[in-house]
Design a protein around this motif. Structure first.
Motif, PDB file in Angstrom:
ATOM      1  N   HIS A 319      52.032  40.452  39.601  1.00 10.44           N
ATOM      2  CA  HIS A 319      50.387  41.344  39.677  1.00 10.44           C
ATOM      3  C   HIS A 319      49.447  39.931  38.702  1.00 10.44           C
ATOM      4  O   HIS A 319      48.639  40.424  39.596  1.00 10.44           O
ATOM      5  CB  HIS A 319      50.824  42.427  39.032  1.00 10.44           C
ATOM      6  CG  HIS A 319      51.167  43.201  39.718  1.00 10.44           C
ATOM      7  ND1 HIS A 319      52.276  43.339  39.012  1.00 10.44           N
ATOM      8  CD2 HIS A 319      50.736  44.164  40.453  1.00 10.44           C
ATOM      9  CE1 HIS A 319      52.761  44.739  40.257  1.00 10.44           C
ATOM     10  NE2 HIS A 319      51.860  44.798  41.012  1.00 10.44           N
ATOM     11  N   PHE A 320      49.844  38.329  38.323  1.00 13.70           N
ATOM     12  CA  PHE A 320      48.859  38.217  37.853  1.00 13.70           C
ATOM     13  C   PHE A 320      48.840  36.304  37.749  1.00 13.70           C
ATOM     14  O   PHE A 320      49.667  36.150  37.889  1.00 13.70           O
ATOM     15  CB  PHE A 320      49.239  38.244  36.403  1.00 13.70           C
ATOM     16  CG  PHE A 320      48.702  39.434  36.040  1.00 13.70           C
ATOM     17  CD1 PHE A 320      47.621  40.255  35.666  1.00 13.70           C
ATOM     18  CD2 PHE A 320      50.070  39.927  35.049  1.00 13.70           C
ATOM     19  CE1 PHE A 320      47.649  41.400  34.983  1.00 13.70           C
ATOM     20  CE2 PHE A 320      49.917  42.037  34.862  1.00 13.70           C
ATOM     21  CZ  PHE A 320      48.575  42.678  34.889  1.00 13.70           C
ATOM     22  N   PRO A 329      42.961  35.708  33.476  1.00  9.83           N
ATOM     23  CA  PRO A 329      44.239  36.301  33.543  1.00  9.83           C
ATOM     24  C   PRO A 329      43.157  37.245  34.944  1.00  9.83           C
ATOM     25  O   PRO A 329      42.638  37.284  34.863  1.00  9.83           O
ATOM     26  CB  PRO A 329      45.297  37.332  33.283  1.00  9.83           C
ATOM     27  CG  PRO A 329      44.136  37.429  32.203  1.00  9.83           C
ATOM     28  CD  PRO A 329      43.358  36.209  31.928  1.00  9.83           C
ATOM     29  N   CYS A 330      43.838  37.082  36.839  1.00 16.38           N
ATOM     30  CA  CYS A 330      43.444  37.317  37.880  1.00 16.38           C
ATOM     31  C   CYS A 330      44.318  38.334  38.186  1.00 16.38           C
ATOM     32  O   CYS A 330      46.084  37.669  37.753  1.00 16.38           O
ATOM     33  CB  CYS A 330      42.217  36.593  37.905  1.00 16.38           C
ATOM     34  SG  CYS A 330      41.463  35.540  37.380  1.00 16.38           S
ATOM     35  N   LEU A 331      43.802  39.170  38.890  1.00 19.87           N
ATOM     36  CA  LEU A 331      44.810  40.088  40.029  1.00 19.87           C
ATOM     37  C   LEU A 331      45.362  39.258  41.651  1.00 19.87           C
ATOM     38  O   LEU A 331      44.227  39.254  42.173  1.00 19.87           O
ATOM     39  CB  LEU A 331      44.256  40.666  39.403  1.00 19.87           C
ATOM     40  CG  LEU A 331      44.222  41.603  38.189  1.00 19.87           C
ATOM     41  CD1 LEU A 331      43.196  43.155  38.352  1.00 19.87           C
ATOM     42  CD2 LEU A 331      45.375  41.720  38.066  1.00 19.87           C
ATOM     43  N   PRO A 340      43.485  38.566  46.425  1.00 17.31           N
ATOM     44  CA  PRO A 340      43.304  37.726  44.861  1.00 17.31           C
ATOM     45  C   PRO A 340      42.186  38.311  44.462  1.00 17.31           C
ATOM     46  O   PRO A 340      41.087  37.765  45.298  1.00 17.31           O
ATOM     47  CB  PRO A 340      44.128  36.727  44.915  1.00 17.31           C
ATOM     48  CG  PRO A 340      44.566  36.713  46.429  1.00 17.31           C
ATOM     49  CD  PRO A 340      44.180  37.787  47.170  1.00 17.31           C
ATOM     50  N   HIS A 341      41.696  38.587  43.273  1.00 21.33           N
ATOM     51  CA  HIS A 341      40.135  38.468  42.323  1.00 21.33           C
ATOM     52  C   HIS A 341      40.693  38.403  41.275  1.00 21.33           C
ATOM     53  O   HIS A 341      41.859  38.633  40.153  1.00 21.33           O
ATOM     54  CB  HIS A 341      39.677  39.372  43.045  1.00 21.33           C
ATOM     55  CG  HIS A 341      39.741  41.226  42.518  1.00 21.33           C
ATOM     56  ND1 HIS A 341      40.862  41.512  43.370  1.00 21.33           N
ATOM     57  CD2 HIS A 341      39.320  42.009  41.539  1.00 21.33           C
ATOM     58  CE1 HIS A 341      41.581  42.715  43.046  1.00 21.33           C
ATOM     59  NE2 HIS A 341      40.375  42.567  41.417  1.00 21.33           N
ATOM     60  N   CYS A 342      38.790  37.956  40.353  1.00 22.07           N
ATOM     61  CA  CYS A 342      39.280  38.076  38.859  1.00 22.07           C
ATOM     62  C   CYS A 342      38.530  39.340  38.576  1.00 22.07           C
ATOM     63  O   CYS A 342      37.760  39.826  39.708  1.00 22.07           O
ATOM     64  CB  CYS A 342      38.974  37.080  38.528  1.00 22.07           C
ATOM     65  SG  CYS A 342      39.581  35.439  38.601  1.00 22.07           S
ATOM     66  N   LYS A 347      34.086  38.216  32.650  1.00 23.59           N
ATOM     67  CA  LYS A 347      35.204  37.560  31.498  1.00 23.59           C
ATOM     68  C   LYS A 347      35.122  36.199  31.776  1.00 23.59           C
ATOM     69  O   LYS A 347      35.011  35.263  33.154  1.00 23.59           O
ATOM     70  CB  LYS A 347      35.796  38.200  33.148  1.00 23.59           C
ATOM     71  CG  LYS A 347      35.360  39.917  32.713  1.00 23.59           C
ATOM     72  CD  LYS A 347      35.447  41.023  31.702  1.00 23.59           C
ATOM     73  CE  LYS A 347      34.696  42.082  31.737  1.00 23.59           C
ATOM     74  NZ  LYS A 347      34.464  42.716  30.715  1.00 23.59           N
ATOM     75  N   GLY A 348      35.684  35.517  31.110  1.00 25.36           N
ATOM     76  CA  GLY A 348      35.994  34.653  30.428  1.00 25.36           C
ATOM     77  C   GLY A 348      35.174  33.643  30.356  1.00 25.36           C
ATOM     78  O   GLY A 348      34.910  32.383  30.292  1.00 25.36           O
TER      79      GLY A 348
END
Length: 384
Positions: A319-320, A329-331, A340-342, A347-348
């Protein structure tokens, strides 16, 4: 004369006889053909009706299996007991609650028109709101949002999208109001809520205990020095004329005295707040997640969370993916998005440069509190 007449009548009689015989044969053939046609129509109708009924049953069963695979699976007995306790406690308090939230039955009925809920109702599953089984109570700027988004990938976890702040800001509104802010769930799903300020608010442990003493608590912790800098970075991004970190973290600009009244520094004394929670909840109901490890190896920490909640390990490393630019980490997909997206641009986020002398002094300040925290939790997080 008679013979002649009789003789002339014979051909006519023969023709009539042949015609009648032919008519009789034609009627029988027609009757047989009609019977055959009716029989064929009957069998054709019966076959098609059976075929359509079979297809309909198969589609219904397939839809139900897919839906249940996405939305439910059995929970362990401990969580069922917690649900029961939560439901009983909420019903006893709802009668004395003075809020304007509509009854659960009224709110649920408003969903009847949605296809998803119509299908659930057809299968005997009635979505409803429940008080949370699990709370993410802190710690601020340690990775609580990441934890929530990651665990929400699990089909058996439903969570309030925003921080409700019930136990620290809106407690006077009552449990009925709180339940109205929870997501709809079906039997077998966990209801979750996240508000990081719960961890440091004095009255919250007792209030959560009164709601449900079986509540499971998730606490994300991080090196308190890094956490304080992250906290400051977020505040500074909203205020252009904010003082330097070093000016706020120490008294009179000297590194000799740490300002323990400044929020970002004060929150990092985790042991002080944990002792309050342990007055009401056993250590077995608390799970501590490493904020550092949640970033570096999210699948590992989420695996621990799933075990703690009695869930099947559905959320895994598949998933990551790691975003090297953000260092976070993003999804590949989430509950809200299939692409897919962060988690977000904040974040970060890069931290400002802090004087190494200030960092070293803060590490020295936190060290005894960190050791106390290690003793209380039985976990050595190995912070510098």
């Amino acid at each position: 004369m008679r013979d002649t007449a009789a003789t002339s009548a014979q051909p006519a009689m023969i023709v009539m006889s042949i015609w009648c015989s032919s008519l009789s044969l034609s009627s029988r053939s027609l009757a047989i053909a009609l019977v055959i046609c009716v029989t064929l129509v009957y069998f054709s109708y019966s076959f098609n009706a059976c075929l359509l009924a079979s297809i309909s049953r198969s589609l219904q069963q397939s839809n139900l299996r897919n839906l249940l695979a996405l939305t439910s699976s059995p929970r362990n007995e401990t969580n069922n007991a917690a649900n029961s306790s939560s439901s009983n406690s909420s019903s006893s308090r709802n009668s004395s609650s003075t809020t304007g939230a509509p009854p659960a039955q009224t709110v649920t009925s408003s969903l009847d028109g949605a296809p998803k809920y119509q299908l659930l109702r057809q299968q005997g599953l009635r979505p409803s709101r429940h008080l949370p089984d699990t709370l993410i109570i802190g710690v601020k700027k340690s990775g609580t949002r990441a934890l929530l988004e990651f665990i929400r990938l699990h089909p058996d976890v439903r969570a309030a999208g925003s921080e409700v702040h019930f136990f620290d800001r809106h407690y006077q509104r009552g449990l009925r109001w709180y339940r109205h802010h929870m997501p709809y769930t079906i039997e077998g799903q966990i209801t979750m809520e996240k508000t990081p300020s719960y961890f440091v608010t004095k009255e919250v442990p007792q209030r959560v205990y009164h709601m449900n003493p079986a509540t499971k608590l998730l606490i994300v912790v991080r090196d308190p020095v890094t956490r304080a800098i992250s906290d400051y970075t977020q505040a500074a991004s909203k205020k252009a004329d904010m003082k330097l970190f070093e000016q706020l973290a120490f008294v009179n600009g000297s590194y000799s005295v740490v300002d323990t009244n400044w929020g970002p520094v004060k929150i990092g004394v985790y042991a002080r707040y944990l002792e309050r929670w342990l007055l009401y909840f056993p250590l077995s109901q608390l799970l501590f997640i490493s904020g550092e490890r949640l970033i570096m190896d999210p699948a590992y920490e989420i695996g621990r969370v799933q075990d703690f909640l009695g869930l099947k390990r559905v959320v895994t490393e598949k998933h990551f993916y790691f975003n090297a630019t953000k260092g976070f980490p993003c999804l590949f997909k989430s509950e809200a998005r299939s692409t897919p997206h962060c988690l977000g641009k904040t974040k970060g986020r890069n931290h400002p440069h802090i004087d190494p002398g200030a960092i070293e002094r803060l590490r020295e300040f936190y060290r005894p509190f960190n050791n106390k925290f290690y003793q209380l939790t039985g976990i050595n997080f190995a912070w510098p």
